[in-house]
Scaffold this active site. Structure first.
Site, short mmCIF file in Angstrom:
data_model
loop_
_atom_site.label_atom_id
_atom_site.label_comp_id
_atom_site.label_asym_id
_atom_site.label_seq_id
_atom_site.Cartn_x
_atom_site.Cartn_y
_atom_site.Cartn_z
N ASP A 120 0.86 -1.18 0.00
CA ASP A 120 0.00 0.00 0.00
C ASP A 120 0.90 1.24 0.00
OD1 ASP A 120 -2.97 0.99 0.49
OD2 ASP A 120 -1.78 2.01 2.02
N HIS A 354 -7.11 -6.26 -1.34
CA HIS A 354 -6.04 -5.29 -1.08
C HIS A 354 -5.09 -5.74 0.02
CE1 HIS A 354 -4.17 -1.40 -1.33
NE2 HIS A 354 -4.28 -1.24 -0.03
#
Length: 374
Positions: A120, A354
């Site tokens: 991320d 994610h």
């Protein structure tokens, strides 16, 4: 003074402690493996912590590495940063985040790192580490957020289109929208999440759920352009409804009790580690990173490195159900074609969204070890 994360919250073989004097920080770190063995650094993203690496650290340590995951500047039990919205943003700019990581390497007495791994918002930090100091960071693994390269010098180029253009167009859509990164840069964003009506714990449960492979509507596809019409194809947690906070945006997708009980990758006890930390600190530390990006205040110093590429071996790992890979149109291809000259592979792991290293830790560990071996 706050204590390290309690050992009862950690898998066997992982220990928590503090490293003082890291670029003005008292850095909270998780470690696994033997000091003196080849060093691996794992850099988390938002809204996560060093704790997000708990499921891959034991396997990497068992393979012979000294594995270190810090709570980065603005997060968790690391102190020495200012949580005030009106505080100076300069400590949160990318070059200073790289300085934090270099300080951590030096604190462990290492001259080089076998690999730096970033997920991320940790991904661009890892990328800049490898780009600026390839002599220290010998390999780089980027996860969930492709690195598109150094911004070019504006000399001889047409003026950049003002970011407000696309945001005005988003707001003018039949379903008015706004981009989450610019929302995260607003003054109310921290309070919206920290004081969410459903509470921090349930807010994070819904947020983690909706960006995972557990949410059936995550069926990502490439976008064609940075336009309002294309960006509006992104789910609401990336391109939000104009009148909603993030807490309100994800609340309708809060999973039921049965789904929560069935969530093996983030059971309630593990989620309480996150919610406990963010209930204490708020979210502003991580949001400062977004503000550095959206204001463009530090773009000029990054342009000093225009034309530089990542020339150490690189790998990209993401979840097959992660829209984040495509949120910047063309990013994945620019990373492969231009930003990284030794891109070993791109792995999109099935059954992961994610939060790939939490959702599919065995697969991520295997891909990392394969990359390190090669």
């Amino acid at each position: 003074m706050i204590a390290p994360l309690d050992a009862t919250a950690l898998p066997a073989g992982i220990r928590a402690g503090f490293i003082p004097g890291i670029n003005g920080l008292r850095m909270h770190v998780l470690e696994a493996g033997t000091p003196g063995h080849p060093l691996l650094l794992l850099l988390h993203g938002f809204p996560e912590l060093a704790y997000s690496w708990r499921k891959v650290m034991p396997a990497l340590a068992a393979a012979g590495y000294h594995v270190v995951a810090p709570d980065q500047r603005g997060y968790g039990r690391t102190t020495g940063w200012d949580a005030d919205y009106d505080a100076d943003l300069a400590p949160f700019r990318m070059l200073n985040l790289v300085r934090d990581v270099l300080g951590l390497v030096a604190a462990f007495g290492a001259r080089e790192v076998a690999a730096v791994v970033g997920h991320d918002f940790g991904s661009p930090v890892a990328a800049w580490c490898a780009l600026l100091r390839p002599d220290v960071f010998r390999r780089v693994a980027l996860m969930s957020a492709p690195f598109t390269g150094v911004p070019p010098l504006p000399l001889g180029r047409a003026p950049r289109r003002a970011p407000a253009d696309v945001h005005a167009a988003l707001a003018a859509l039949p379903r008015p929208r706004k981009h989450y990164q610019w929302y995260y840069s607003t003054r109310p964003a921290n309070e919206d999440m920290w004081r969410a009506p459903q509470g921090v714990h349930d807010f994070l449960r819904a947020y983690y759920h909706v960006k995972s492979a557990d949410w059936a509507e995550n069926k990502p596809a490439p976008l064609q352009s940075w336009s309002a019409e294309e960006l509006a194809k992104l789910p609401g947690y990336y391109v939000m409804d104009l009148d909603r906070t993030m807490a309100a945006q994800v609340a309708p997708e809060m999973p039921g009790a049965d789904a929560i009980a069935a969530c093996r990758w983030l059971p309630e006890g593990e989620l309480r580690v996150y919610s406990g930390e963010y209930s204490r600190t708020g979210f502003q530390g991580g949001l400062q990173w977004y503000r550095c990006r959206t204001t463009g205040r530090f773009d000029a110093e990054a342009e000093v490195f225009a034309g530089r590429t990542i020339d150490v071996p690189a790998v990209f790992i993401g979840g097959a159900s992660d829209w984040g890979i495509h949120q910047t149109p063309g990013a994945l291809e620019r990373m492969r074609r231009e930003a990284c000259t030794k891109m070993a592979a791109v792995h999109l792991i099935e059954g992961a969204g994610h939060w790939v290293q939490q959702e599919q830790p065995e697969a991520v560990s295997a891909k990392l070890l394969e990359f390190l071996k090669d």
